[in-house]
Write a protein that holds these residues in place. Structure first.
Motif, mmCIF file in Angstrom:
data_model
loop_
_atom_site.group_PDB
_atom_site.id
_atom_site.type_symbol
_atom_site.label_atom_id
_atom_site.label_comp_id
_atom_site.label_asym_id
_atom_site.label_seq_id
_atom_site.Cartn_x
_atom_site.Cartn_y
_atom_site.Cartn_z
ATOM 1 N N GLY A 1 47.773 30.577 37.796
ATOM 2 C CA GLY A 1 47.559 30.714 39.490
ATOM 3 C C GLY A 1 46.743 30.708 39.605
ATOM 4 N N PHE A 2 45.069 31.078 39.887
ATOM 5 C CA PHE A 2 44.309 31.395 39.813
ATOM 6 C C PHE A 2 43.380 29.810 39.841
ATOM 7 N N THR B 1 29.748 35.368 39.914
ATOM 8 C CA THR B 1 29.929 36.462 38.659
ATOM 9 C C THR B 1 30.444 37.506 38.871
ATOM 10 N N GLU B 2 30.750 37.994 37.863
ATOM 11 C CA GLU B 2 30.674 39.571 38.280
ATOM 12 C C GLU B 2 30.260 40.087 37.602
ATOM 13 N N THR B 3 29.011 40.069 36.491
ATOM 14 C CA THR B 3 28.618 39.960 35.228
ATOM 15 C C THR B 3 27.224 39.002 35.350
ATOM 16 N N TYR B 4 26.654 39.920 35.243
ATOM 17 C CA TYR B 4 24.865 38.124 35.543
ATOM 18 C C TYR B 4 23.613 39.891 34.143
ATOM 19 N N PRO B 5 22.961 38.995 33.777
ATOM 20 C CA PRO B 5 21.673 40.045 34.318
ATOM 21 C C PRO B 5 21.510 41.118 34.658
ATOM 22 N N ALA C 1 32.882 32.140 38.730
ATOM 23 C CA ALA C 1 32.320 31.870 36.957
ATOM 24 C C ALA C 1 33.270 33.205 37.086
ATOM 25 N N THR C 2 34.416 34.248 37.210
ATOM 26 C CA THR C 2 35.330 34.941 36.732
ATOM 27 C C THR C 2 35.904 35.604 37.282
ATOM 28 N N GLU C 3 37.221 35.674 36.082
ATOM 29 C CA GLU C 3 38.342 35.993 37.762
ATOM 30 C C GLU C 3 38.591 37.619 37.260
ATOM 31 N N GLY C 4 37.988 38.239 37.597
ATOM 32 C CA GLY C 4 38.189 39.733 37.889
ATOM 33 C C GLY C 4 38.173 39.523 39.366
#
Length: 416
Positions: A154-155, A10-14, A104-107
């Motif tokens: 596509g992802f 994931t690119e974000t988390y608490p 969790a994220t597509e970055g």
């Protein structure tokens, strides 16, 4: 059943504050609570100790984390996105091979995870969490909507399974060519978010007495949240109830503009934990004007807090609420109707009381335990798919929406 080894990317988390970070933590901790071995892979945050990293010693029982380089997101300096890290992930997973990789994220970090996992033949599942194509219209880059959708298609079509939070979103994405979509909803902590946390002392800091009407909004103060409609509703309500208050919880790039447009609005900044729960419970009416959510965790938190809700018929509100039963719903893009419903609720205490009581009943069965159980079942099913190491999809193929060698194995388990 055997425990899974899950690489959760994931690119974000608490302690970052946003819906993706919050729900990602719930899934990670829920899996760990069910006995699974979870390795969290995320960008390093400002709050992380300088010595923390993949090789740093971690106390027994602590979440195993691999912290990678990242950059601040434009307009959101408190949030970070990952950088490309295919090589590092290849080395990590060759040494500690997971049963399944969940993205969790597509970055850039999520894209790197997908490439590395496919190269190693690892099963991959993913979340569709953020409506990037809808957001683009609010930031002057609407012309990118089609390329963004093609990239996301596509992802996700290169993954063994994509999880979405609502049936409506599943149907929408399916029409756009997304494959292997399954609904896993979101949950809410009904102990933390509850009417019992109402605080007259907190309301007094907002300039509201026990009998004064308080309207509340919770979320990023950003263009895509459509908060101008909430301000319109507030101004109309104040003409009839001059002591009514509007409280905006959160921060973001529109904070100064919103304060200038509505100087009487109370800006509390970001709230967390018990303080956030007390803010929700101390409102009298919850306004949720966003039309860009994939879900909208604030809707669930407001329901659990026993609040009457005015929202658009979209995302979590459209899936969970019944108009006139536990909330009031306006058709999409009908801002005058939203304002009218807010005025109706503001002027009818009996209606608010009835909606509030039913809102709490609606939220009660939506705890995280059953949600995590469904998530676990999907991961087990994806982990059981036979994978062969593949050449990773090229960037050009993904941009076209047809990644090379994309997985065609469907998820065959019955709906959860």
């Amino acid at each position: 059943m055997n425990a899974l080894r899950v690489a959760f990317v994931t690119e974000t988390y608490p302690p970052e504050v946003n819906g993706v970070a919050t729900t990602t933590q719930q899934f990670v901790e829920g899996l760990r609570g069910r006995g699974h071995d979870v390795a969290l892979i995320r960008p390093r945050q400002a709050a992380d100790a300088p010595t923390a990293g993949p090789r740093a010693p971690q106390p027994p029982g602590a979440l195993r984390q691999h912290l990678l380089p990242g950059l601040a997101i434009p307009r959101y300096p408190q949030l970070r996105m990952g950088l490309p890290a295919v090589g590092r992930l290849l080395r990590l997973w060759q040494h500690q091979r997971p049963d399944v990789v969940h993205v969790a994220t597509e970055g850039p970090l999520g894209w790197s995870a997908l490439r590395a996992a496919r190269r190693l033949g690892l099963p991959v599942s993913a979340d569709f969490r953020t409506n990037f194509s809808a957001y683009s219209a609010h930031y002057g880059i609407g012309w990118l909507q089609h390329p963004i959708t093609a990239y996301l298609r596509g992802f996700h079509n290169a993954c063994g399974c994509t999880l979405v939070p609502t049936e409506a979103l599943r149907q929408q994405l399916e029409l756009q060519g997304f494959e292997r979509l399954h609904v896993v909803p979101r949950g809410v902590d009904t102990q933390r978010f509850a009417p019992a946390h109402r605080s007259d002392a907190l309301r007094a800091t907002w300039g509201a007495g026990p009998d004064d009407l308080v309207l509340g909004c919770v979320g990023r103060l950003a263009a895509e949240k459509n908060l101008g409609v909430a301000l319109q509703a507030y101004e109309q309500i104040r003409r009839l109830q001059p002591r009514a208050r509007l409280v905006l919880v959160g921060d973001g790039p529109q904070q100064a503009a919103l304060q200038a447009a509505c100087p009487t609005a109370v800006m509390t900044g970001v709230q967390r934990g018990a303080a956030l729960a007390a803010h929700y419970a101390s409102f009298d009416l919850f306004l949720f004007p966003s039309q860009t959510e994939t879900f909208g965790n604030a809707t669930l938190e407001a329901l659990a807090s026993g609040l009457p809700i005015v929202a658009f018929q979209h995302a979590a509100a459209g899936q969970l609420l019944r108009h006139g039963h536990d909330g009031l719903l306006a058709p999409l893009d009908d801002s005058p109707r939203f304002v009218g419903l807010a005025m109706q609720a503001a002027g009818d205490a009996a209606l608010r009381h009835r909606l509030a009581a039913q809102a709490r009943r609606t939220a009660t069965p939506l705890g995280w335990d059953s949600v995590v159980q469904g998530f676990e079942a999907r991961l087990r099913q994806v982990a059981g798919q036979v994978q062969q190491p593949q050449q990773q999809p090229t960037a050009a193929a993904v941009a076209a929406g047809h990644p090379a060698h994309a997985s065609t194995s469907p998820c065959h388990t019955p709906p959860l």
